[in-house]
Design an enzyme around this catalytic site. Sequence first.
Site, short mmCIF file in Angstrom:
data_model
loop_
_atom_site.label_atom_id
_atom_site.label_comp_id
_atom_site.label_asym_id
_atom_site.label_seq_id
_atom_site.Cartn_x
_atom_site.Cartn_y
_atom_site.Cartn_z
N CYS A 104 37.22 37.65 66.89
CA CYS A 104 36.50 38.04 65.70
C CYS A 104 35.71 39.06 66.07
CB CYS A 104 35.71 36.80 65.58
SG CYS A 104 34.63 36.65 64.15
N HIS A 105 34.23 39.04 66.16
CA HIS A 105 33.54 40.42 66.40
C HIS A 105 33.28 40.61 67.63
CE1 HIS A 105 32.12 39.67 62.24
NE2 HIS A 105 31.53 40.63 62.13
#
Length: 172
Positions: A104-105
């Site tokens: 994800c991030h």
Amino acid sequence: MAKGRIGILTEFNYEDLELWYPYYRLREEGFETFTIGPDKGKTYNSKYGYPCKADEGIDNVKAEDLVGLIIPGGFAPDYWRRDKRILDLVRAMNDSGKMIASICHGPWVLISAKVINGKKVTCFQAIKDDVENAGAIYSDEAVVVDGNMITSRLPKDLPDFCKAMLSHLRRQ
């Protein structure tokens, strides 16, 4: 006997599934999984309020004691990428060729640790430009493996993410 120790970063606003799914999945396979926070024993709440107590503080963790490091997503990577101690651990893991798995991030941390240049990676779509601007080669796939670096996009990709981690760890 555990097959090796795998640390999973935790911090305020971590993504629930991206921490707990690999935590238990790798534990099922015989790895000692544990959480690493800025402060040992402190409880950090996820994006959705689920608590995670840091088993270890970042000051007590060394790359030589780990077979892998997992960097979940959520908003927590924005804190981790500002913490020199975490960036130092990521660099040490990369320098020693040990598994770094980020979802994800999470690649924000890889960017700030300056270990992503030239690597093929994936991530949450919103940070695609960030990884490309850091010199990575972006690929929109459920999971991307480039050497010791394993990246994934979002919670729906967790089965592929965990399979890739296990495949990598079994080859070590």
